[in-house]
Design an enzyme around this catalytic site. Structure first.
Site, PDB file in Angstrom:
ATOM      1  N   GLY A  72     -39.300 -32.913 -26.072  1.00  0.00           N
ATOM      2  CA  GLY A  72     -39.411 -31.721 -26.244  1.00  0.00           C
ATOM      3  C   GLY A  72     -38.147 -31.218 -25.521  1.00  0.00           C
ATOM      4  N   THR A  73     -36.725 -31.094 -25.080  1.00  0.00           N
ATOM      5  CA  THR A  73     -35.722 -30.927 -24.558  1.00  0.00           C
ATOM      6  C   THR A  73     -35.568 -30.456 -26.341  1.00  0.00           C
ATOM      7  OG1 THR A  73     -35.720 -31.122 -22.600  1.00  0.00           O
ATOM      8  CG2 THR A  73     -34.355 -30.592 -23.608  1.00  0.00           C
ATOM      9  N   SER A 200     -44.377 -32.906 -26.418  1.00  0.00           N
ATOM     10  CA  SER A 200     -43.675 -34.451 -25.861  1.00  0.00           C
ATOM     11  C   SER A 200     -44.621 -35.766 -26.069  1.00  0.00           C
ATOM     12  CB  SER A 200     -42.807 -33.934 -25.124  1.00  0.00           C
ATOM     13  OG  SER A 200     -41.972 -35.323 -24.902  1.00  0.00           O
ATOM     14  N   GLY A 201     -44.068 -36.626 -26.194  1.00  0.00           N
ATOM     15  CA  GLY A 201     -44.605 -37.998 -25.739  1.00  0.00           C
ATOM     16  C   GLY A 201     -45.520 -38.520 -24.136  1.00  0.00           C
ATOM     17  N   HIS A 202     -43.858 -38.019 -23.217  1.00  0.00           N
ATOM     18  CA  HIS A 202     -44.428 -39.231 -22.183  1.00  0.00           C
ATOM     19  C   HIS A 202     -45.975 -38.130 -21.347  1.00  0.00           C
ATOM     20  CE1 HIS A 202     -41.564 -36.957 -19.505  1.00  0.00           C
ATOM     21  NE2 HIS A 202     -41.485 -36.315 -20.809  1.00  0.00           N
ATOM     22  N   CYS A 326     -37.273 -31.730 -14.354  1.00  0.00           N
ATOM     23  CA  CYS A 326     -35.674 -31.539 -14.751  1.00  0.00           C
ATOM     24  C   CYS A 326     -34.565 -30.858 -13.549  1.00  0.00           C
ATOM     25  CB  CYS A 326     -35.791 -30.662 -15.675  1.00  0.00           C
ATOM     26  SG  CYS A 326     -37.011 -31.594 -17.361  1.00  0.00           S
TER      27      CYS A 326
END
Length: 397
Positions: A72-73, A200-202, A326
């Site tokens: 995502g970042t 994002s996958g996680h 984060c």
């Protein structure tokens, strides 16, 4: 640790066994580089295309509009930086909100240092961006609007379709950070007038280090990583085939269970909120009560420090958060909680609990019982709480 109750699913999720199983052959058997011309490796190109189609179908998009990234970042950085560069001749003004993830906010700060202007919109007390505020902020030189689909800390779901419509009526690109929303709630890029979307996958029981950026066909956006011709010459680097396969499998599983899982998590979420509000005094629910992610609970407890609360919960085997993973090393209060109007002393006492598909009512009851023990214990050490109690007793007299 004998007991482990994981309620930090907004930070990351457990990779599901089915996802791991789908990924394994691409580490040891089908390990060829998709850019190679021989059949053994080239077969992986078709595998990647299949995963692209799976994701596009969930989004209501075309498969050639999905670009794989490291998460995502990276997707957020790519969307903002590359779009800003590509449309600089039209203008240098960007609109976002004060409650965005730092992947957006810090990228905006980076762009400001390079001559772009950014308007950071206020939100209401529930963390919602008013569509009118978006429209009022538009200027002749506005080139991009970026508003997150749902907030990662307080779970508030934004009026994305309304904001996207406003952006398109003014001929402005619209990006949304959907890292928390994708497969948690329905997301359709056409219905919401979305030009770019990050995920994002996680965050959905997939692997870490893989995500995607949806880019609507026709959007002039440049490469972010330079080198090879991968991802249709827009994102160089050998493809992470195991990660892409894992992401595709995770999206398949999450999308198919979204309705049932959402209903279960919403019921459990509301039960958790109800118990805390009823049984722990001087607590405040943060975020919209209705327009809220199914798995998100965020409370501020007056007269305590969130960090101390997390440490004591950890000693009870409970994994939780005070905000974004984060910024977990920061001593500053959450920028999201400050943006919804909380004073520093209350924002410091925040707790985020995010449920997962496997979370049980018994676990939720255990967490509330622990909070009922820990919160008074921490308050007993607070001079502010002592003064508050004395004032309350004095007022009674």
């Amino acid at each position: 640790m004998e007991k482990l109750i994981y309620l930090d699913n907004a930070a990351t999720t457990k990779t599901s066994p089915e996802v791991v199983e789908a990924m394994l052959p691409y580490f040891t058997e089908h390990y060829g580089n998709p850019s190679s011309v021989y059949g053994f490796a080239a077969a992986n190109k078709e595998v990647i295309t299949k995963q692209r189609e799976i994701i596009a179908d969930v989004l209501g998009a075309k498969s050639n509009e999905v670009y794989f990234t490291a998460g995502g970042t990276e997707s957020d950085n790519w969307a903002l930086c590359a779009a800003a560069e590509a449309y600089a001749s039209k203008g240098r003004h960007i609109i976002t909100s004060k409650i965005e993830h730092h992947a957006i906010l810090h990228t905006c700060e980076y762009l400001e240092k390079r001559g772009y202007e950014v308007t950071y919109l206020d939100v209401d007390e529930n963390g919602i961006v008013p569509p009118k505020a978006v429209e009022d902020a538009i200027r002749e030189d506005t080139i991009l609007i970026s508003i997150m689909f749902a907030n990662n800390e307080i779970g508030s779901i934004q009026p994305i379709a309304e904001i996207g419509k406003i952006a398109h009526e003014h001929g402005i690109l619209f990006h949304t950070d959907a890292v928390q929303a994708f497969t948690q709630i329905p997301v359709n890029v056409d219905e919401c007038h979305i030009d770019m979307l990050s995920a994002s996958g996680h965050k959905l029981n997939g692997p870490k280090g893989i995500g995607f950026l949806y880019i609507r066909k026709g959007v002039r956006i440049r490469s972010f990583i330079h080198g090879g011709a991968q991802e249709r010459k827009r994102r160089a680097g050998t493809e992470n085939v195991p990660g892409i396969v894992g992401l595709g499998k995770a999206v398949t599983l999450a999308a198919s269970s979204m309705k049932e899982r959402g209903e279960k998590e919403t019921e459990l979420r509301d039960y958790l909120i109800g118990r805390i509000e009823k049984e722990i005094p001087y607590s405040r629910l943060n975020g919209d009560r209705v327009k809220r992610l199914p798995n998100n609970v965020n409370f501020s407890f007056r007269f305590i420090e969130g960090e101390s609360l997390l440490i004591m919960l950890d000693m009870k085997g409970i994994c939780a958060s005070s905000g974004s993973a984060c910024t977990s090393g920061s001593l500053d209060p959450s920028h999201v909680l400050l943006a919804i109007g909380l004073p520093h002393e209350i924002a410091h006492g925040s707790l985020r609990l995010t449920l997962g598909a496997d979370t049980t009512k018994e676990e939720v009851d255990y967490v509330v019982d622990c909070l009922k023990e820990i919160v008074p214990q921490l308050r007993s050490m607070s001079p502010l709480y002592e003064d508050f109690v004395r004032r309350q007793e004095k007022n009674k007299d």
